[in-house]
Design a protein around this motif. Structure first.
Motif, short mmCIF file in Angstrom:
data_model
loop_
_atom_site.label_atom_id
_atom_site.label_comp_id
_atom_site.label_asym_id
_atom_site.label_seq_id
_atom_site.Cartn_x
_atom_site.Cartn_y
_atom_site.Cartn_z
N THR A 182 2.28 -15.29 0.89
CA THR A 182 1.25 -15.89 0.06
C THR A 182 -0.11 -15.31 0.42
OG1 THR A 182 0.87 -17.74 1.57
CG2 THR A 182 2.54 -18.05 -0.14
N VAL A 183 -0.20 -14.73 1.62
CA VAL A 183 -1.43 -14.08 2.10
C VAL A 183 -1.03 -12.79 2.79
CG1 VAL A 183 -3.46 -14.26 3.59
CG2 VAL A 183 -2.59 -16.30 2.43
N VAL A 184 -1.71 -11.69 2.46
CA VAL A 184 -1.41 -10.40 3.08
C VAL A 184 -2.69 -9.78 3.62
CG1 VAL A 184 -0.47 -8.08 2.78
CG2 VAL A 184 0.53 -10.00 1.51
N PHE A 185 -2.72 -9.51 4.91
CA PHE A 185 -3.80 -8.74 5.52
C PHE A 185 -3.38 -7.28 5.49
CE2 PHE A 185 -4.80 -12.91 7.15
CZ PHE A 185 -6.19 -12.91 7.27
N LEU A 186 -4.17 -6.44 4.82
CA LEU A 186 -3.85 -5.02 4.67
C LEU A 186 -4.72 -4.19 5.61
CD1 LEU A 186 -3.50 -4.50 0.82
CD2 LEU A 186 -1.72 -4.20 2.53
N GLY A 187 -4.09 -3.43 6.49
CA GLY A 187 -4.82 -2.60 7.43
C GLY A 187 -4.42 -1.14 7.30
N TYR A 188 -4.94 -0.45 6.29
CA TYR A 188 -4.64 0.96 6.07
C TYR A 188 -5.92 1.79 6.06
CZ TYR A 188 0.20 -0.13 4.80
OH TYR A 188 1.51 -0.54 4.83
N GLY A 189 -5.75 3.09 6.02
CA GLY A 189 -6.90 4.00 5.94
C GLY A 189 -7.05 4.87 7.18
N GLY A 190 -6.59 4.38 8.32
CA GLY A 190 -6.74 5.14 9.56
C GLY A 190 -5.93 6.43 9.56
N THR A 206 -14.67 3.10 0.84
CA THR A 206 -13.81 3.13 -0.35
C THR A 206 -13.00 1.85 -0.46
OG1 THR A 206 -13.65 5.55 -0.29
CG2 THR A 206 -11.92 4.37 -1.48
N ILE A 207 -12.45 1.39 0.67
CA ILE A 207 -11.68 0.14 0.68
C ILE A 207 -12.57 -1.03 0.28
CG2 ILE A 207 -10.37 -1.45 2.14
CD1 ILE A 207 -9.59 1.01 3.85
N ALA A 208 -13.80 -1.04 0.80
CA ALA A 208 -14.73 -2.12 0.47
C ALA A 208 -15.03 -2.15 -1.02
CB ALA A 208 -16.02 -1.95 1.27
N LYS A 209 -15.22 -0.98 -1.62
CA LYS A 209 -15.52 -0.90 -3.04
C LYS A 209 -14.34 -1.37 -3.87
CE LYS A 209 -17.17 2.22 -6.66
NZ LYS A 209 -17.55 3.61 -6.99
N MET A 210 -13.12 -0.96 -3.49
CA MET A 210 -11.93 -1.39 -4.22
C MET A 210 -11.75 -2.89 -4.13
SD MET A 210 -9.19 1.65 -3.38
CE MET A 210 -7.93 0.88 -4.41
N ALA A 211 -12.03 -3.46 -2.95
CA ALA A 211 -11.92 -4.91 -2.77
C ALA A 211 -12.89 -5.63 -3.70
CB ALA A 211 -12.18 -5.27 -1.32
N GLU A 212 -14.10 -5.12 -3.78
CA GLU A 212 -15.11 -5.74 -4.65
C GLU A 212 -14.69 -5.67 -6.11
OE1 GLU A 212 -19.92 -5.39 -5.61
OE2 GLU A 212 -18.90 -3.85 -4.42
N GLU A 213 -14.18 -4.52 -6.52
CA GLU A 213 -13.78 -4.33 -7.91
C GLU A 213 -12.63 -5.24 -8.31
OE1 GLU A 213 -15.02 0.42 -8.26
OE2 GLU A 213 -12.93 -0.17 -7.96
N ARG A 214 -11.77 -5.55 -7.34
CA ARG A 214 -10.59 -6.37 -7.65
C ARG A 214 -10.76 -7.83 -7.24
NH1 ARG A 214 -5.28 -2.93 -8.06
NH2 ARG A 214 -4.45 -5.06 -8.25
N GLY A 215 -11.93 -8.19 -6.75
CA GLY A 215 -12.18 -9.58 -6.38
C GLY A 215 -11.41 -10.01 -5.14
N THR A 229 -5.67 10.27 -3.50
CA THR A 229 -4.27 9.85 -3.30
C THR A 229 -4.22 8.50 -2.60
OG1 THR A 229 -3.58 12.17 -3.14
CG2 THR A 229 -2.07 10.50 -2.30
N PHE A 230 -5.10 8.31 -1.62
CA PHE A 230 -5.16 7.03 -0.91
C PHE A 230 -5.51 5.90 -1.86
CE2 PHE A 230 -8.07 4.00 1.27
CZ PHE A 230 -7.10 3.30 1.99
N LYS A 231 -6.50 6.11 -2.71
CA LYS A 231 -6.92 5.08 -3.66
C LYS A 231 -5.78 4.73 -4.62
CE LYS A 231 -10.97 5.49 -5.59
NZ LYS A 231 -12.14 6.12 -6.28
N ASP A 232 -5.04 5.75 -5.03
CA ASP A 232 -3.91 5.51 -5.93
C ASP A 232 -2.84 4.68 -5.23
OD1 ASP A 232 -2.33 6.05 -8.40
OD2 ASP A 232 -1.05 7.14 -7.00
N GLY A 233 -2.52 5.03 -3.99
CA GLY A 233 -1.51 4.28 -3.25
C GLY A 233 -1.93 2.86 -2.95
N LEU A 234 -3.21 2.67 -2.58
CA LEU A 234 -3.70 1.33 -2.29
C LEU A 234 -3.72 0.47 -3.56
CD1 LEU A 234 -4.81 -0.62 -0.20
CD2 LEU A 234 -7.10 0.31 -0.60
N THR A 235 -4.05 1.09 -4.68
CA THR A 235 -4.03 0.37 -5.95
C THR A 235 -2.64 -0.16 -6.26
OG1 THR A 235 -5.88 1.65 -6.87
CG2 THR A 235 -4.40 0.57 -8.44
#
Length: 423
Positions: free
Chosen positions: A120-128, A189-198, A140-146
């Protein structure tokens, strides 16, 4: 290498197992909305199933259990289950999970692991890991994270995106600067995607980068050590809008009477008996949460998480604080007036035992969902040893029993403190 843990289950616990298996205490609840009002403090509710998903940032916490412990003790009256699906070297396409055969691919296994966990809750830790590809790998990273976020939305779970951590040391300043610049780029990039998706976003890069010269948070400059995970847990709590875990408790002695400070910034203290003229006090402190146990080497994180107790107005001398007839700390009147960090005692003993239970439970789960000899038990050679898959599923009994033990020990226990004038 992780060692297998074998636990003997008392027959009397069988009824508990069956209750936990069939009861509703750990039932999944579906959030009303995949997204949530980001201005509200983060909250976990009974029935939530929290998954930590990512690379070694989450897998390495198997050794310490600080992240789960922090959230478990924040809502001690609520039944929340946790599953750590972190995998060292993994990226948003699950490449590190390709350990059985192909097919299934690593991505197939990533999807399978998420789905089976029923989060019901997922903490995502990717990008490193992805940041090693530089600017060329960003699209490619943005596509996979999406796609990963789409999957989590499809499961009806809330996603909290966590930035990668910085490299803390390297062979050269030039290498360190270059690698961290790219990690910061991916974090943005992760911060921006989070903002765009709420979605909620937690920046752990900047807080860790800010203290890397003063706090020893890593042994190799890449992976966090025990102090690092203690500090990471406190960063997450603060970033998610949670109030301070411990508030200072203050008692002031004026002549023959004693008064306890009150207000939102002070821990509630109830005076039971006082003999202020002799410096003898008996009192309780309302502790809504257990403290986070300090790392073995606590010098790098000072006394973060400790209960501060101030007692002003004591006559000159030495005073000892006890609870349950056990000494907690002894200090001078001037030290008590300045404030003493309570870093030991029953609360710390209780939370360390709780941490030990969490580590046992997570160790069992680790070997259940990614066992040794995976290829022979679950993969392409399952025709040889596939019979052992049933034994893996049966470990759920012990895991649920341990979760029941955790539930019984996550609430702070009331205790009475006594301050006595020694000399």
């Amino acid at each position: 290498m992780r060692k297998r843990i074998v636990l003997a289950i008392p027959p009397a616990c069988l009824a508990v197992f069956l209750y936990l298996l069939c009861g509703s205490a750990f039932a999944q609840t579906t959030p009303e909305s995949v997204n949530e009002p980001l201005q509200n403090p983060f909250e976990l509710k009974s029935g939530d199933r929290v998954v930590f998903l990512g690379n070694s940032l989450f897998e390495d916490d198997f050794q310490y259990g600080y992240l789960e412990l922090a959230f478990t003790t924040r809502w001690p009256e609520r039944d929340v289950t946790f599953r750590n699906l972190g995998w060292t070297g993994d990226n948003v396409f699950g490449v590190a999970r390709s350990t059985i055969t192909n097919p299934p691919t690593g991505y197939d296994l990533l999807m399978e692991h998420i789905t089976k966990a029923q989060p019901t809750v997922v903490f995502l830790g990717y990008g490193g890991i992805e940041a090693q590809e530089g600017e060329a790998g960003l699209a490619t990273f943005k596509d996979g994270l999406t796609k990963l976020l789409d999957k989590i939305d499809q499961l009806g779970a809330r996603a909290i995106l966590v930035s990668p951590i910085p490299i803390l040391s390297a062979d050269s300043v030039e290498s360190l600067t270059k690698r961290n610049a790219m990690l910061e780029r991916y974090s943005a990039t992760i911060a921006k995607m989070a903002e765009e998706r709420g979605k909620r976003f937690v920046d752990v890069y900047k807080p860790i980068q800010a203290v890397r010269q003063t706090l020893a948070l890593s042994e190799d400059g890449i992976h966090l050590n025990e102090a690092g995970y203690f500090y990471l847990a406190t960063i997450l709590e603060k970033a998610l809008g949670l109030p301070p875990r411990m508030k200072p408790a203050t008692i002031t002695i004026v002549k023959t009477t004693a008064e306890a400070a009150a207000g939102e910034t002070a821990a509630p203290v109830k005076l039971l008996e006082t003999d202020a003229s002799k410096g003898h006090l008996t009192f309780t402190i309302d502790e809504p949460y257990l403290p986070l146990p300090l790392p073995i080497d606590e010098t790098s994180v000072a006394a973060k998480g400790a209960q501060v107790l101030k007692i002003a107005g004591l006559k000159k001398g030495i005073y000892t604080l006890t609870t349950d007839d056990s000494e907690v700390i002894t200090a001078s009147a001037s030290q008590w007036e300045a404030g003493i960090n309570i870093k030991q005692g029953p609360s710390f003993e209780q939370v360390r035992e709780l941490q030990h239970m969490i580590l046992k439970k997570n160790e069992l789960f680790f070997f259940q969902y990614r066992p040794l000899n995976t290829t022979y038990i679950l993969g392409m050679r399952a025709h040889e040893q596939g019979r052992h898959a049933k034994g893996l599923e049966e470990q759920s009994l012990i895991i649920k029993w341990l979760e029941g033990q955790i539930a019984q020990n996550r609430l702070p226990k009331p205790k009475v403190y006594k301050l006595t004038h020694l000399k």
